[in-house]
Write an enzyme that holds these catalytic residues in place. Sequence first.
Site, PDB file in Angstrom:
ATOM      1  N   GLU A  64       0.690  -1.289   0.100  1.00 48.36           N
ATOM      2  CA  GLU A  64      -0.041   0.176  -0.078  1.00 48.36           C
ATOM      3  C   GLU A  64       0.673   1.043  -0.105  1.00 48.36           C
ATOM      4  OE1 GLU A  64      -2.913  -0.422   3.158  1.00 48.36           O
ATOM      5  OE2 GLU A  64      -3.977  -1.746   2.032  1.00 48.36           O
ATOM      6  N   CYS A  73      -2.129  -4.511  -5.646  1.00 47.44           N
ATOM      7  CA  CYS A  73      -2.441  -5.934  -4.949  1.00 47.44           C
ATOM      8  C   CYS A  73      -1.599  -6.842  -4.662  1.00 47.44           C
ATOM      9  CB  CYS A  73      -3.667  -6.328  -5.752  1.00 47.44           C
ATOM     10  SG  CYS A  73      -5.383  -5.320  -5.605  1.00 47.44           S
ATOM     11  N   GLU A  75      -1.818  -9.882  -6.150  1.00 48.58           N
ATOM     12  CA  GLU A  75      -1.881 -10.500  -7.365  1.00 48.58           C
ATOM     13  C   GLU A  75      -0.936 -10.008  -8.313  1.00 48.58           C
ATOM     14  OE1 GLU A  75      -4.358  -9.767  -5.470  1.00 48.58           O
ATOM     15  OE2 GLU A  75      -5.997 -11.192  -5.598  1.00 48.58           O
ATOM     16  N   CYS A 112      -9.733  -8.800  -7.441  1.00 48.18           N
ATOM     17  CA  CYS A 112     -10.258  -7.490  -7.627  1.00 48.18           C
ATOM     18  C   CYS A 112     -10.359  -7.465  -9.463  1.00 48.18           C
ATOM     19  CB  CYS A 112      -9.972  -6.360  -7.400  1.00 48.18           C
ATOM     20  SG  CYS A 112      -8.279  -5.776  -8.126  1.00 48.18           S
ATOM     21  N   CYS A 115      -6.974  -7.013 -11.116  1.00 43.30           N
ATOM     22  CA  CYS A 115      -6.207  -8.100 -11.114  1.00 43.30           C
ATOM     23  C   CYS A 115      -6.759  -9.255 -12.123  1.00 43.30           C
ATOM     24  CB  CYS A 115      -6.130  -8.637  -9.603  1.00 43.30           C
ATOM     25  SG  CYS A 115      -5.092  -7.607  -8.579  1.00 43.30           S
TER      26      CYS A 115
END
Length: 161
Positions: A64, A73, A75, A112, A115
């Site tokens: 983050e 993310c 992934e 998400c 991703c």
Amino acid sequence: MKEKKFQFSYKVFKNSDELIEDDAALLQQARKVTKKAYAPYSRFHVACAARLENGRTVIGTNQENASYPVTICAERTLLAAVGTQYADEPIETLAISYHPLDGESKHPISPCGMCRQALTEYEKRSGKPIRLILSGMEGPVYVIDSAKDLLPLAFSDDDLA
Ligand code: THU
């Protein structure tokens, strides 16, 4: 007018004890790696572990940033590592887990939308489907044959003129 239907099937296991040994080990690794996430803002740790066709394992976690949209993310962190270290090497299986610091982790989460787009492109680039194993730190496990199944009517390089 024609109506079209999209359907896909996936497997649901009661828990990781029902998985074959290799899959259980990969999921266990993803669960363990949640500790390495950098998620001070959401406190939602996500991790994944990929088994490549060449036998290597690559891990990824969410990273983050105080400027929230800069966040990557788990992934896509993993895909960037695989694409750099083992360019175009097929990913046989990708296990994804999560650990929310303030909550429970008893059901699977799935990637998400961004991703899904990235995973689908990596499948195309490597020429092989990415099998997904999704689970929390405990509880049921979903196994999906290909990331593409999660993104019907996907946009791809075929659409670029
Ligand atoms: N996150 C992932 O790493 N993967 C997903 O598929 C869903 C969301 C991360 C992004 C953010 O750091 C945190 O989870 C909360 O959205």
